[in-house]
Motif scaffolding. Sequence first.
Motif, short mmCIF file in Angstrom:
data_model
loop_
_atom_site.label_atom_id
_atom_site.label_comp_id
_atom_site.label_asym_id
_atom_site.label_seq_id
_atom_site.Cartn_x
_atom_site.Cartn_y
_atom_site.Cartn_z
N UNK A 102 0.83 -1.21 0.00
CA UNK A 102 0.00 0.00 0.00
C UNK A 102 0.87 1.26 0.00
N UNK A 103 1.90 1.23 -0.81
CA UNK A 103 2.82 2.36 -0.89
C UNK A 103 2.10 3.59 -1.44
N UNK A 104 2.66 4.77 -1.26
CA UNK A 104 2.04 5.99 -1.81
C UNK A 104 1.80 5.90 -3.32
N UNK A 105 2.69 5.24 -4.04
CA UNK A 105 2.50 5.10 -5.49
C UNK A 105 1.31 4.21 -5.81
N UNK A 106 1.16 3.14 -5.03
CA UNK A 106 0.01 2.25 -5.23
C UNK A 106 -1.30 2.98 -4.94
N UNK A 107 -1.27 3.83 -3.93
CA UNK A 107 -2.47 4.61 -3.59
C UNK A 107 -2.84 5.60 -4.69
N UNK A 108 -1.86 5.94 -5.54
CA UNK A 108 -2.11 6.81 -6.69
C UNK A 108 -2.35 6.00 -7.96
N UNK B 95 -0.78 3.47 -9.29
CA UNK B 95 0.33 2.92 -10.05
C UNK B 95 0.40 1.42 -9.73
N UNK B 96 0.33 0.58 -10.74
CA UNK B 96 0.29 -0.86 -10.52
C UNK B 96 1.59 -1.36 -9.89
N UNK B 97 1.47 -2.44 -9.12
CA UNK B 97 2.64 -2.97 -8.42
C UNK B 97 3.74 -3.37 -9.39
N UNK C 240 4.37 -2.09 -12.29
CA UNK C 240 4.98 -0.85 -12.79
C UNK C 240 5.90 -0.25 -11.74
N UNK C 241 5.44 -0.25 -10.50
CA UNK C 241 6.26 0.30 -9.41
C UNK C 241 7.56 -0.49 -9.27
N UNK C 242 7.47 -1.82 -9.28
CA UNK C 242 8.67 -2.65 -9.16
C UNK C 242 9.63 -2.41 -10.33
N UNK C 243 9.07 -2.29 -11.52
CA UNK C 243 9.91 -2.07 -12.70
C UNK C 243 10.64 -0.73 -12.60
N UNK C 244 9.94 0.30 -12.14
CA UNK C 244 10.56 1.63 -12.03
C UNK C 244 11.64 1.64 -10.95
N UNK C 245 11.37 0.99 -9.82
CA UNK C 245 12.37 0.91 -8.75
C UNK C 245 13.63 0.21 -9.26
N UNK C 246 13.44 -0.91 -9.96
CA UNK C 246 14.59 -1.63 -10.51
C UNK C 246 15.34 -0.79 -11.53
N UNK C 247 14.57 -0.06 -12.37
CA UNK C 247 15.19 0.79 -13.37
C UNK C 247 16.00 1.92 -12.72
N UNK C 248 15.46 2.51 -11.66
CA UNK C 248 16.17 3.57 -10.94
C UNK C 248 17.44 3.04 -10.29
N UNK C 249 17.35 1.83 -9.74
CA UNK C 249 18.53 1.22 -9.12
C UNK C 249 19.63 1.00 -10.16
N UNK C 250 19.25 0.48 -11.33
CA UNK C 250 20.25 0.29 -12.39
C UNK C 250 20.83 1.64 -12.84
N UNK C 251 19.97 2.65 -12.89
CA UNK C 251 20.41 3.98 -13.30
C UNK C 251 21.45 4.52 -12.31
#
Length: 259
Positions: free
Chosen positions: A24-30, A32-34, A36-47
Motif C-alpha cells: 500500500x505504498x504511496x504510489x500504489x495509492x495513486x 500505479x500498478x505494483x 509498474x512500481x517494481x519495474x521503475x524501482x529496478x530501473x532507478x537502481x540500475x540507473x
Amino acid sequence: MDELESLNGADEKLWLFGKEDIENSPSREKNIQSSTERRIIASCARFILEVGAALEVPQLTRCAAIKLMQRFYLMESMSRHSPPAVASACLFVACKVQECVKRLRDVIYWSIKIKTRSEQFPRGEDLLEESSRFQAEKKLVLLKERDVLRVLNFDYDVDLPFKYIIQLVKLYGTSAEQQKDLIQYAWNFVNDSLLTSIHMEYKEMDIATAALHLAMLYSNHELKKVPETGKPWYTHYSIDPKTMVEICNRMLEHYDVEV
C-alpha cells in the motif's frame, strides 16, 4: 574510516517496512500498478549503478543511494516525484554522506548522458552546462535533493550486508580460495537483490546470512560450525532459519527457482 564501517546502521530498524506498507505504498495509492512500481524501482537502481560507475563512485556508496531512493518511494508517490531525478538526487546525497563528494555538474552531465544515449545530439547541446536542458535538469535535481532530505528527515544512516558477509566468511571459512569464492557469490546475490524491496523488509545481517547460504549452495563450499556451541554458522546472527529460507527464495525470484 573504512568504508564498510562508515555505513552505520544503528537506526536501520526505523526504516524497515512490513509487506502491507509496501503493498500500500504511496504510489500504489495513486493507482500505479505494483508491476509498474517494481519495474521503475529496478530501473532507478540500475540507473544509480550506471551513473555512479561513470562517476567512479564506490560500489557501497551506489548501494547506499539505492536504499535512500527506495526509502523515499515508500514515503512519497512516483506520480509526484520524477524517478530519474530522485535517483540522481539520492546518488548526489549519498556521495556527500559517504565523503566521496562529486560535483553537481558532473552528476547532471552523466545523468543526462545515460538517460539520452538513445537520442541523437550530434553537437552535444544537451550536455553543455549553459544549455537550457542542462539547467532544467540541474534545477530539478536540486529540488529533488531538498525533497529527499525533507522526506527522510535528514537521516542518512544506511546499513548494507557486505561487512556481515565478510565477517561470517572470515570467522567460519577455511581456505583463502574458499573465502574469495563465497564472498563473490554472496555479493552477486546482494547486488541483484538491490533491484527489489528486500532491503526495505529485512535486517541487513539477515540478508547477508541468506546470501551466504545461497553462495554455499551454488559454490559447493561449506562453512565451519560455531566452535563454542557446535551450532551451524548461520546461527551467528541468531537468524530464524525460516526467515533465512524466505529471504533466499525472494532473492531467487528472478531466477525462477527456490531453495
